[in-house]
Design an enzyme around this catalytic site. Sequence first.
Site, PDB file in Angstrom:
ATOM      1  N   HIS A  10       4.554   5.556  11.677  1.00  0.00           N
ATOM      2  CA  HIS A  10       4.158   5.504  10.368  1.00  0.00           C
ATOM      3  C   HIS A  10       3.359   6.529   9.867  1.00  0.00           C
ATOM      4  O   HIS A  10       1.797   6.658   9.982  1.00  0.00           O
ATOM      5  CB  HIS A  10       3.509   4.291  10.053  1.00  0.00           C
ATOM      6  CG  HIS A  10       3.179   3.905   8.705  1.00  0.00           C
ATOM      7  ND1 HIS A  10       3.220   4.655   7.596  1.00  0.00           N
ATOM      8  CD2 HIS A  10       2.737   2.588   8.211  1.00  0.00           C
ATOM      9  CE1 HIS A  10       3.067   3.811   6.405  1.00  0.00           C
ATOM     10  NE2 HIS A  10       2.658   2.762   6.708  1.00  0.00           N
ATOM     11  N   LYS A  46      25.434  -6.215  -0.788  1.00  0.00           N
ATOM     12  CA  LYS A  46      27.011  -6.566  -0.758  1.00  0.00           C
ATOM     13  C   LYS A  46      27.559  -5.715   0.155  1.00  0.00           C
ATOM     14  O   LYS A  46      28.905  -5.448   0.259  1.00  0.00           O
ATOM     15  CB  LYS A  46      27.369  -5.972  -2.373  1.00  0.00           C
ATOM     16  CG  LYS A  46      27.156  -6.637  -3.168  1.00  0.00           C
ATOM     17  CD  LYS A  46      27.504  -5.925  -4.704  1.00  0.00           C
ATOM     18  CE  LYS A  46      26.582  -6.101  -5.812  1.00  0.00           C
ATOM     19  NZ  LYS A  46      26.481  -5.048  -6.900  1.00  0.00           N
ATOM     20  N   ARG A  72      11.311   3.794   3.919  1.00  0.00           N
ATOM     21  CA  ARG A  72      10.843   2.673   4.926  1.00  0.00           C
ATOM     22  C   ARG A  72      11.900   1.861   5.194  1.00  0.00           C
ATOM     23  O   ARG A  72      12.803   1.489   4.567  1.00  0.00           O
ATOM     24  CB  ARG A  72       9.880   1.815   4.360  1.00  0.00           C
ATOM     25  CG  ARG A  72       9.492   0.647   5.174  1.00  0.00           C
ATOM     26  CD  ARG A  72       8.265  -0.258   4.755  1.00  0.00           C
ATOM     27  NE  ARG A  72       7.125   0.524   5.098  1.00  0.00           N
ATOM     28  CZ  ARG A  72       5.682   0.151   4.957  1.00  0.00           C
ATOM     29  NH1 ARG A  72       5.643  -0.985   4.698  1.00  0.00           N
ATOM     30  NH2 ARG A  72       4.530   0.910   5.395  1.00  0.00           N
ATOM     31  N   ARG A  89       0.848  -1.154  -0.162  1.00  0.00           N
ATOM     32  CA  ARG A  89       0.078  -0.060   0.096  1.00  0.00           C
ATOM     33  C   ARG A  89       0.745   1.212   0.073  1.00  0.00           C
ATOM     34  O   ARG A  89       0.356   2.207  -0.875  1.00  0.00           O
ATOM     35  CB  ARG A  89      -0.745   0.171   1.224  1.00  0.00           C
ATOM     36  CG  ARG A  89      -2.247  -0.564   1.240  1.00  0.00           C
ATOM     37  CD  ARG A  89      -2.664  -1.139   2.583  1.00  0.00           C
ATOM     38  NE  ARG A  89      -1.514  -2.320   2.908  1.00  0.00           N
ATOM     39  CZ  ARG A  89      -1.696  -3.529   2.478  1.00  0.00           C
ATOM     40  NH1 ARG A  89      -2.917  -3.795   1.839  1.00  0.00           N
ATOM     41  NH2 ARG A  89      -0.562  -4.459   2.698  1.00  0.00           N
ATOM     42  N   THR A  90       1.632   1.336   0.940  1.00  0.00           N
ATOM     43  CA  THR A  90       2.499   2.595   1.186  1.00  0.00           C
ATOM     44  C   THR A  90       3.278   3.231  -0.144  1.00  0.00           C
ATOM     45  O   THR A  90       3.438   3.983  -0.570  1.00  0.00           O
ATOM     46  CB  THR A  90       3.389   2.471   2.422  1.00  0.00           C
ATOM     47  OG1 THR A  90       2.774   2.133   3.434  1.00  0.00           O
ATOM     48  CG2 THR A  90       3.976   3.617   2.881  1.00  0.00           C
TER      49      THR A  90
HETATM   50  N1   CP Z   1      -0.398  -0.113   5.855  1.00  0.00           N
HETATM   51  C1   CP Z   1       0.910  -0.249   5.410  1.00  0.00           C
HETATM   52  O1   CP Z   1       1.908   0.322   5.766  1.00  0.00           O
HETATM   53  O2   CP Z   1       0.801  -1.396   4.338  1.00  0.00           O
HETATM   54  P1   CP Z   1       2.372  -1.712   3.711  1.00  0.00           P
HETATM   55  O3   CP Z   1       3.156  -2.221   4.435  1.00  0.00           O
HETATM   56  O4   CP Z   1       1.602  -2.646   2.675  1.00  0.00           O
HETATM   57  O5   CP Z   1       2.774  -0.597   3.071  1.00  0.00           O
END
Ligand code: CP
Length: 307
Positions: free
Chosen positions: A137, A87, A109, A59-60
């Site tokens: 998040h 590496k 991320r 999603r993100t």
């Molecule tokens: N909600 C969320 O962060 O989903 P993903 O891990 O798929 O990005």
Amino acid sequence: MSRLSTRHLLGIKDISREDIEMIFETADNFKKIINRPIKKVPSLRDITIANVFFENSTRTKLSFELAEKRLSADVVNFSSSGSSVKKGETLLDTVHNILAMKVDMVVMRHSSPGAPHFLSNHIKANVINAGDGTHEHPTQALLDSFSIREKLGDVAGKKVVIVGDILHSRVALSNIFALQKLGAKVKLCGPATLMPKYITSLGVTVESDIQKALQWCDVANILRIQMERQQIKYFPSLREYSLYFGVNKPMLEKLDKEIVIMHPGPINRGVEITSDVADSGHSIILNQVENGVAVRMAVLYLLAGAE
Ligand code: CP
């Protein structure tokens, strides 16, 4: 152009209620735009954005990429799997190499809490935290509160219960900060072993009985058990977790009111939520996903205008 009080979005803890409201008002406009036949605007033309993902995402990652493309930014995507990280290249070297290619903003991320903060201290580009380990998040919490505001008219005064694996959840922590800044009351529900000891110091209450928690709330945000972050057993089995904390249709039918069901995804159907709840009229799970694009467009647009 309106400006946020920060040039990075590292966490909800660091931003103000005014920042959040500015993001929502901007997202309202972008939501109208992305529902038009021509969904693209030239706002970030000549801005280059790198999506740097050291951890899995559906999603993100897609949502940021769509948001960037709808703002006409140039986009490059990096995943640690298949990269030179394998590496032995460090995070900082990886990002310096990406920035040498003239990147203006980095969406990151990472599995380590604080990794985006570390990066923001070492590079000139704007940094957006797309989830750092068990820490924060921020864009998920923004899209969650934006979705509550859209469904219920306002976040202020609403009662929100967050159910599940609070200990390992960056979504829970960012949601607690966002909801409280916007004036909601927050309760947490889950096994005592998955409830951080410090958590009530954040001003939330804790309820161990899921039926009572659902009766209390206007909105239930149901979280996944994060098996990948658990080094020890926090409960005997997923079946037992589901028995005590899973949300199912008979539980909603026992309530004397309708509540809104949310989930940040990915869903483990039949564990924390049954399909007849996830796919019901109570659920705004796919609205959350839709709103994610508009909210991320707003964050990118406002940060691009930051000093
Ligand atoms: N909600 C969320 O962060 O989903 P993903 O891990 O798929 O990005």
